[in-house]
Scaffold this active site. Structure first.
Site, PDB file in Angstrom:
ATOM      1  N   HIS A 128      -6.715  18.281   6.097  1.00 15.00           N
ATOM      2  CA  HIS A 128      -7.982  19.823   5.474  1.00 15.00           C
ATOM      3  C   HIS A 128      -9.685  19.019   6.053  1.00 15.00           C
ATOM      4  O   HIS A 128      -9.917  18.667   7.159  1.00 15.00           O
ATOM      5  CB  HIS A 128      -7.815  19.312   3.507  1.00 15.00           C
ATOM      6  CG  HIS A 128      -8.198  17.385   3.401  1.00 15.00           C
ATOM      7  ND1 HIS A 128      -9.018  17.627   3.410  1.00 15.00           N
ATOM      8  CD2 HIS A 128      -7.293  16.381   2.912  1.00 15.00           C
ATOM      9  CE1 HIS A 128      -9.101  16.040   3.456  1.00 15.00           C
ATOM     10  NE2 HIS A 128      -8.377  15.772   3.350  1.00 15.00           N
ATOM     11  N   CYS A 140      -5.311  10.782   5.112  1.00 18.48           N
ATOM     12  CA  CYS A 140      -5.190  12.294   5.381  1.00 18.48           C
ATOM     13  C   CYS A 140      -5.193  12.632   7.054  1.00 18.48           C
ATOM     14  O   CYS A 140      -6.895  11.452   7.255  1.00 18.48           O
ATOM     15  CB  CYS A 140      -6.256  13.254   4.801  1.00 18.48           C
ATOM     16  SG  CYS A 140      -5.028  13.270   3.181  1.00 18.48           S
TER      17      CYS A 140
END
Length: 164
Positions: A128, A140
């Site tokens: 992201h 992430c």
């Protein structure tokens, strides 16, 4: 490894012959991922989906799924929906996917601990948008907005995220 693999290196994310600056988890890279440790798990993770905010950007690929106002991601190891997209109202611990900030305007989903999640092994390793250069994620991979949007249409069915 193939040209369609995204490879996390010590200096960035390599994909299609380019190197993209990125952020990883505050806990570094690990072979023993646990829920809440903030680490990015080692391994070859398939790309299994893509989510986007239709009120903020056009559909990036024809297989992307729009993020609605009630969409959440379960991160509660005790919940039957652990590490899955769920809808509000949802009584267990979760992340809101439709955020006020732009971090989840475009989300690439990996196969980490999915589809058959092992409780406590960690949920949702996404690719992201980053907050800013060098600012860690919760595990992430974070990229510049422009780079994330450039990468999204190049993803194929067999694309993997390889973390070594």
């Amino acid at each position: 490894m193939t040209r369609d693999d995204m490879v996390l290196t010590p200096v960035g994310l390599r994909f299609h012959g380019r190197l993209y600056p990125c952020s990883i988890g505050r806990g570094g890279v690990t072979e023993h991922k646990r829920e809440g440790d903030g680490a990015t798990p080692k391994g070859a993770h398939r790309i299994v989906g893509m989510l986007y905010r239709p009120d903020r950007l056009a559909c990036p690929v024809n297989w992307a799924v729009p993020i609605g106002p009630r969409d959440l991601w379960s991160d509660d190891p005790a919940a039957k929906d652990y590490n899955r997209m769920v809808r509000a109202p949802y009584p267990h611990s979760h992340e809101v996917l439709r955020r006020a900030d732009p971090l989840y305007d475009l989300v690439i989903l990996t196969s980490w601990n999915w589809p058959d999640a092992v409780a406590g092994r960690g949920s949702a390793i996404f690719i992201h948008q980053w907050r800013r250069p060098g600012y860690p994620t919760e595990g992430c991979i974070g990229l510049r907005r422009a780079d994330l949007h450039a990468i999204a249409p190049m993803i194929r069915k067999h694309t993997r995220l390889i973390v070594t």
